[in-house]
Design a protein around this motif. Structure first.
Motif, short mmCIF file in Angstrom:
data_model
loop_
_atom_site.label_atom_id
_atom_site.label_comp_id
_atom_site.label_asym_id
_atom_site.label_seq_id
_atom_site.Cartn_x
_atom_site.Cartn_y
_atom_site.Cartn_z
N LEU A 139 11.01 -8.70 24.30
CA LEU A 139 11.23 -9.63 25.16
C LEU A 139 10.15 -9.72 26.01
O LEU A 139 9.40 -10.76 26.41
CB LEU A 139 12.40 -9.40 25.85
N GLU A 140 9.46 -8.76 26.59
CA GLU A 140 8.44 -8.67 27.48
C GLU A 140 6.96 -9.22 26.92
O GLU A 140 6.25 -9.82 27.46
CB GLU A 140 8.18 -7.11 28.08
N ARG A 141 6.79 -8.76 25.59
CA ARG A 141 5.51 -9.40 24.92
C ARG A 141 5.97 -10.82 24.51
O ARG A 141 4.67 -11.42 24.35
CB ARG A 141 5.61 -8.57 23.36
N SER A 142 6.88 -11.03 24.53
CA SER A 142 7.09 -12.75 24.18
C SER A 142 6.70 -13.66 25.27
O SER A 142 6.35 -14.85 25.04
CB SER A 142 8.58 -13.09 23.76
N VAL A 143 6.71 -13.13 26.39
CA VAL A 143 6.11 -13.77 27.58
C VAL A 143 4.91 -13.30 28.25
O VAL A 143 4.44 -13.79 29.23
CB VAL A 143 7.35 -13.93 28.66
N ASP A 144 4.27 -12.23 27.84
CA ASP A 144 2.94 -11.69 28.20
C ASP A 144 1.93 -12.59 27.84
O ASP A 144 1.94 -13.11 26.43
CB ASP A 144 2.72 -10.21 27.61
N GLU A 145 0.86 -12.79 28.87
CA GLU A 145 -0.15 -13.89 28.21
C GLU A 145 -1.13 -12.93 27.57
O GLU A 145 -1.92 -13.51 26.93
CB GLU A 145 -0.87 -14.25 29.65
N GLY A 146 -1.32 -11.81 27.71
CA GLY A 146 -2.19 -10.90 26.91
C GLY A 146 -1.64 -9.66 26.50
O GLY A 146 -0.23 -9.44 26.55
N GLU A 147 -2.23 -8.69 25.86
CA GLU A 147 -1.86 -7.48 25.41
C GLU A 147 -1.30 -6.69 26.47
O GLU A 147 -2.04 -6.49 27.74
CB GLU A 147 -2.86 -6.88 24.70
N PRO A 148 -0.24 -6.04 26.51
CA PRO A 148 0.21 -5.26 27.77
C PRO A 148 -0.71 -3.87 27.57
O PRO A 148 -1.32 -3.48 26.91
CB PRO A 148 1.81 -4.63 27.19
#
Length: 237
Positions: A139-148
């Protein structure tokens, strides 16, 4: 938005997540009637209430005033503070759940925990495991603008154990424990994932979060399987 402002909503959506980890720590350290327990970064006080239910005498500190106020509705002995302003103790068990990684210097913070721990007492550190063990990461990756950012050392296997060894503690238990996150509705899920974002951001990103969460849907709600890592060391006399 500050942790004080988020305290009530955080407690509602996240406050019970760590319960399986609390049980692992309590079992490994023998928390029972008469145990003196200090929780540093105690948040809204759920673990303190759990330890008190086992008969322990508990104390907590947290740097967010809103969290302290909430924790005091569960147990009385909670103060505003951080790793640099701990009660003198000594305590039989000193815990930090998802708190130590926020210290300016984790080695110094660990030393502060050890300093208030009784001889032969226990220090328990718990934090999120590496992202690949957490459904939440999807879920967090779905809204991250870039790579975590890469997982920090304390999230990786062996990281907490090495921290305790560097701090002069003798390891007595460590591992990863499953911490399912169960949400009752779409609204709860979006608020939890986007905690701290204003309403307009939640409206904008909510559909993206819900689409990513589709594999974890159960009935009207959701169940995401996540993991915490923990390590417990004893103070060598």
């Amino acid at each position: 938005m500050s942790w004080s402002q988020l305290a009530t909503e955080w407690a509602e959506l996240w406050g019970e997540l760590g319960r399986p980890a609390w049980a692992a720590v309590a079992e490994s350290t023998g928390i029972r009637s008469g145990s003196r327990v200090l929780d540093v970064g105690c948040g809204s006080g759920e673990f303190l209430a759990y330890a008190a239910s086992l008969g322990a005498t508990v104390a907590g500190v947290d740097p967010a005033e809103g969290m302290v106020d909430l924790a005091r509705t569960r147990v009385t002995n909670v103060e505003l503070g951080d790793f640099g302003s701990l009660p003198a103790g000594p305590f039989d068990v000193v815990t930090a759940f998802n708190a130590l990684q926020f210290a300016d210097d984790t080695d110094d913070a660990l030393a502060a925990l050890v300093a208030v721990t009784a001889p032969a007492g226990f220090v328990a550190i718990v934090n999120w495991a590496e992202r690949e063990l957490n459904d939440l990461d999807v879920l967090e990756r779905s809204v991250d603008e870039g790579e975590p950012s890469p997982d920090g050392d304390l999230r990786l296997p062996g990281g907490l154990e090495q921290l305790l060894a560097d701090g002069g503690l003798e390891l007595v238990a460590s591992g990863a424990v499953a911490v399912p996150w169960v949400l009752a509705s779409d609204d709860d899920l979006v608020r939890g994932v986007l905690l701290g974002e204003d309403a307009s951001v939640q409206r904008e990103l909510g559909p993206t979060v819900l689409a990513a969460a589709a594999p974890f849907r159960q009935g009207d709600g959701y169940r995401l399987l996540n993991h915490f890592r923990y390590a417990i060391g004893t103070v060598v006399e």
